[in-house]
Write a protein that holds these residues in place. Structure first.
Motif, PDB file in Angstrom:
ATOM      1  N   ARG A   1       0.852  -1.182   0.000  1.00 28.30           N
ATOM      2  CA  ARG A   1       0.000   0.000   0.000  1.00 28.30           C
ATOM      3  C   ARG A   1       0.891   1.236   0.000  1.00 28.30           C
ATOM      4  O   ARG A   1       1.884   1.322   0.702  1.00 28.30           O
ATOM      5  N   VAL A   2       0.525   2.209  -0.819  1.00 32.85           N
ATOM      6  CA  VAL A   2       1.246   3.467  -0.911  1.00 32.85           C
ATOM      7  C   VAL A   2       0.444   4.510  -0.139  1.00 32.85           C
ATOM      8  O   VAL A   2      -0.789   4.530  -0.208  1.00 32.85           O
ATOM      9  N   THR A   3       1.133   5.367   0.602  1.00 27.26           N
ATOM     10  CA  THR A   3       0.458   6.416   1.360  1.00 27.26           C
ATOM     11  C   THR A   3       0.652   7.745   0.641  1.00 27.26           C
ATOM     12  O   THR A   3       1.777   8.107   0.291  1.00 27.26           O
ATOM     13  N   GLY A   4      -0.443   8.437   0.406  1.00 22.38           N
ATOM     14  CA  GLY A   4      -0.377   9.752  -0.213  1.00 22.38           C
ATOM     15  C   GLY A   4      -1.651  10.081  -0.956  1.00 22.38           C
ATOM     16  O   GLY A   4      -2.563   9.255  -1.068  1.00 22.38           O
ATOM     17  N   GLN A   5      -1.704  11.291  -1.462  1.00 27.26           N
ATOM     18  CA  GLN A   5      -2.854  11.742  -2.247  1.00 27.26           C
ATOM     19  C   GLN A   5      -2.799  11.019  -3.589  1.00 27.26           C
ATOM     20  O   GLN A   5      -1.762  10.942  -4.238  1.00 27.26           O
ATOM     21  N   LEU A   6      -3.924  10.457  -4.017  1.00 23.52           N
ATOM     22  CA  LEU A   6      -3.969   9.567  -5.180  1.00 23.52           C
ATOM     23  C   LEU A   6      -3.379  10.203  -6.437  1.00 23.52           C
ATOM     24  O   LEU A   6      -2.569   9.588  -7.124  1.00 23.52           O
ATOM     25  N   GLY A   7      -3.768  11.428  -6.753  1.00 23.67           N
ATOM     26  CA  GLY A   7      -3.256  12.084  -7.959  1.00 23.67           C
ATOM     27  C   GLY A   7      -1.746  12.214  -7.953  1.00 23.67           C
ATOM     28  O   GLY A   7      -1.073  11.986  -8.961  1.00 23.67           O
ATOM     29  N   ARG A   8      -1.178  12.564  -6.809  1.00 27.44           N
ATOM     30  CA  ARG A   8       0.276  12.691  -6.691  1.00 27.44           C
ATOM     31  C   ARG A   8       0.948  11.335  -6.859  1.00 27.44           C
ATOM     32  O   ARG A   8       1.941  11.198  -7.576  1.00 27.44           O
ATOM     33  N   VAL A   9       0.389  10.313  -6.203  1.00 26.97           N
ATOM     34  CA  VAL A   9       0.968   8.967  -6.280  1.00 26.97           C
ATOM     35  C   VAL A   9       0.982   8.484  -7.728  1.00 26.97           C
ATOM     36  O   VAL A   9       1.992   7.982  -8.221  1.00 26.97           O
ATOM     37  N   VAL A  10      -0.131   8.629  -8.425  1.00 26.61           N
ATOM     38  CA  VAL A  10      -0.224   8.177  -9.817  1.00 26.61           C
ATOM     39  C   VAL A  10       0.771   8.930 -10.689  1.00 26.61           C
ATOM     40  O   VAL A  10       1.512   8.327 -11.471  1.00 26.61           O
ATOM     41  N   ALA A  11       0.826  10.246 -10.558  1.00 22.64           N
ATOM     42  CA  ALA A  11       1.712  11.057 -11.398  1.00 22.64           C
ATOM     43  C   ALA A  11       3.182  10.728 -11.167  1.00 22.64           C
ATOM     44  O   ALA A  11       3.982  10.754 -12.103  1.00 22.64           O
ATOM     45  N   GLU A  12       3.542  10.393  -9.936  1.00 23.87           N
ATOM     46  CA  GLU A  12       4.943  10.107  -9.611  1.00 23.87           C
ATOM     47  C   GLU A  12       5.313   8.636  -9.783  1.00 23.87           C
ATOM     48  O   GLU A  12       6.488   8.291  -9.748  1.00 23.87           O
TER      49      GLU A  12
ATOM     50  N   ALA B   1       0.614  18.216 -15.124  1.00 22.94           N
ATOM     51  CA  ALA B   1       1.813  18.859 -14.585  1.00 22.94           C
ATOM     52  C   ALA B   1       3.047  17.965 -14.772  1.00 22.94           C
ATOM     53  O   ALA B   1       4.168  18.462 -14.895  1.00 22.94           O
ATOM     54  N   ALA B   2       2.818  16.653 -14.828  1.00 24.22           N
ATOM     55  CA  ALA B   2       3.913  15.703 -15.050  1.00 24.22           C
ATOM     56  C   ALA B   2       4.228  15.538 -16.533  1.00 24.22           C
ATOM     57  O   ALA B   2       5.104  14.759 -16.899  1.00 24.22           O
ATOM     58  N   GLY B   3       3.490  16.256 -17.411  1.00 22.96           N
ATOM     59  CA  GLY B   3       3.818  16.239 -18.829  1.00 22.96           C
ATOM     60  C   GLY B   3       2.853  15.491 -19.724  1.00 22.96           C
ATOM     61  O   GLY B   3       3.080  15.417 -20.930  1.00 22.96           O
TER      62      GLY B   3
ATOM     63  N   PRO C   1     -15.614  13.883  -8.453  1.00 25.35           N
ATOM     64  CA  PRO C   1     -15.147  14.973  -9.322  1.00 25.35           C
ATOM     65  C   PRO C   1     -13.887  15.669  -8.818  1.00 25.35           C
ATOM     66  O   PRO C   1     -12.983  15.963  -9.614  1.00 25.35           O
ATOM     67  N   SER C   2     -13.779  15.920  -7.524  1.00 22.72           N
ATOM     68  CA  SER C   2     -12.584  16.604  -7.010  1.00 22.72           C
ATOM     69  C   SER C   2     -11.334  15.747  -7.190  1.00 22.72           C
ATOM     70  O   SER C   2     -10.256  16.257  -7.512  1.00 22.72           O
ATOM     71  N   MET C   3     -11.458  14.429  -6.994  1.00 24.09           N
ATOM     72  CA  MET C   3     -10.318  13.535  -7.182  1.00 24.09           C
ATOM     73  C   MET C   3      -9.937  13.464  -8.652  1.00 24.09           C
ATOM     74  O   MET C   3      -8.763  13.446  -9.005  1.00 24.09           O
ATOM     75  N   ILE C   4     -10.933  13.437  -9.530  1.00 22.52           N
ATOM     76  CA  ILE C   4     -10.658  13.403 -10.968  1.00 22.52           C
ATOM     77  C   ILE C   4      -9.907  14.662 -11.383  1.00 22.52           C
ATOM     78  O   ILE C   4      -8.885  14.591 -12.070  1.00 22.52           O
ATOM     79  N   ARG C   5     -10.380  15.819 -10.951  1.00 21.22           N
ATOM     80  CA  ARG C   5      -9.713  17.070 -11.325  1.00 21.22           C
ATOM     81  C   ARG C   5      -8.279  17.112 -10.808  1.00 21.22           C
ATOM     82  O   ARG C   5      -7.367  17.519 -11.518  1.00 21.22           O
ATOM     83  N   THR C   6      -8.087  16.712  -9.557  1.00 19.33           N
ATOM     84  CA  THR C   6      -6.752  16.730  -8.962  1.00 19.33           C
ATOM     85  C   THR C   6      -5.814  15.775  -9.695  1.00 19.33           C
ATOM     86  O   THR C   6      -4.666  16.117  -9.996  1.00 19.33           O
ATOM     87  N   THR C   7      -6.289  14.583  -9.990  1.00 19.35           N
ATOM     88  CA  THR C   7      -5.462  13.600 -10.685  1.00 19.35           C
ATOM     89  C   THR C   7      -5.122  14.092 -12.090  1.00 19.35           C
ATOM     90  O   THR C   7      -3.966  13.994 -12.530  1.00 19.35           O
ATOM     91  N   GLU C   8      -6.102  14.627 -12.787  1.00 25.09           N
ATOM     92  CA  GLU C   8      -5.861  15.167 -14.127  1.00 25.09           C
ATOM     93  C   GLU C   8      -4.830  16.295 -14.083  1.00 25.09           C
ATOM     94  O   GLU C   8      -3.900  16.332 -14.892  1.00 25.09           O
ATOM     95  N   TYR C   9      -4.960  17.201 -13.128  1.00 25.78           N
ATOM     96  CA  TYR C   9      -4.007  18.300 -12.973  1.00 25.78           C
ATOM     97  C   TYR C   9      -2.599  17.767 -12.722  1.00 25.78           C
ATOM     98  O   TYR C   9      -1.636  18.214 -13.340  1.00 25.78           O
ATOM     99  N   ARG C  10      -2.473  16.802 -11.803  1.00 23.55           N
ATOM    100  CA  ARG C  10      -1.151  16.235 -11.482  1.00 23.55           C
ATOM    101  C   ARG C  10      -0.521  15.549 -12.700  1.00 23.55           C
ATOM    102  O   ARG C  10       0.676  15.665 -12.928  1.00 23.55           O
ATOM    103  N   LEU C  11      -1.338  14.820 -13.456  1.00 28.23           N
ATOM    104  CA  LEU C  11      -0.814  14.142 -14.645  1.00 28.23           C
ATOM    105  C   LEU C  11      -0.375  15.146 -15.713  1.00 28.23           C
ATOM    106  O   LEU C  11       0.670  14.974 -16.346  1.00 28.23           O
TER     107      LEU C  11
END
Length: 120
Positions: free
Chosen positions: A68-79, A106-108, A94-104
């Motif tokens: 198990r990984v600890t952290g905010q899902l969008g950040r974990v996926v992007a990294e 930002a990762a390019g 919706p908030s998780m989708i937006r955050t994950t999309e933003y993180r991805l």
């Protein structure tokens, strides 16, 4: 169609997230599915390392499950990896989708490679 039994499925990562470890129910089912589907990797993610003090049970991972990984899902996926050659599907609130999309992005990643249901 029974996707786990099809040949030639693309490599698939399923990041299964929750606020606390106890939110990650049905990991036994996901583990069984990943054992019979070599193309599937299940990564459990919880924002908090421990359950809240009032939760009476324990949250153990099935044997053989990815740690198990600890952290905010969008950040974990992007990294987690370079997803540039992947088609990304995001499912959740919706908030998780937006955050994950933003993180991805930002990762390019190109926003055209990130898909989700319409947001409310």
């Amino acid at each position: 169609m029974n996707m786990p039994r099809l040949d030639g499925n693309p490599p698939t990562h399923l990041f299964y997230g929750g606020t606390y470890p106890y939110d990650l129910y049905d990991l036994d089912v996901l583990r069984a599915l990943s054992r019979t589907s070599p193309w599937l990797t299940v990564v459990p993610v919880a924002e908090n390392r421990d359950n809240p003090w009032w939760f009476p049970g324990t949250s153990t991972l099935p044997a053989g499950m990815h740690d198990r990984v600890t952290g905010q899902l969008g950040r974990v996926v992007a990294e987690y990896a370079d997803w540039a050659d992947r088609d990304i599907q995001v499912v959740g609130a919706p908030s998780m989708i937006r955050t994950t999309e933003y993180r991805l992005m930002a990762a390019g990643l190109d926003s055209r490679d990130i898909h989700h249901d319409p947001l409310y």
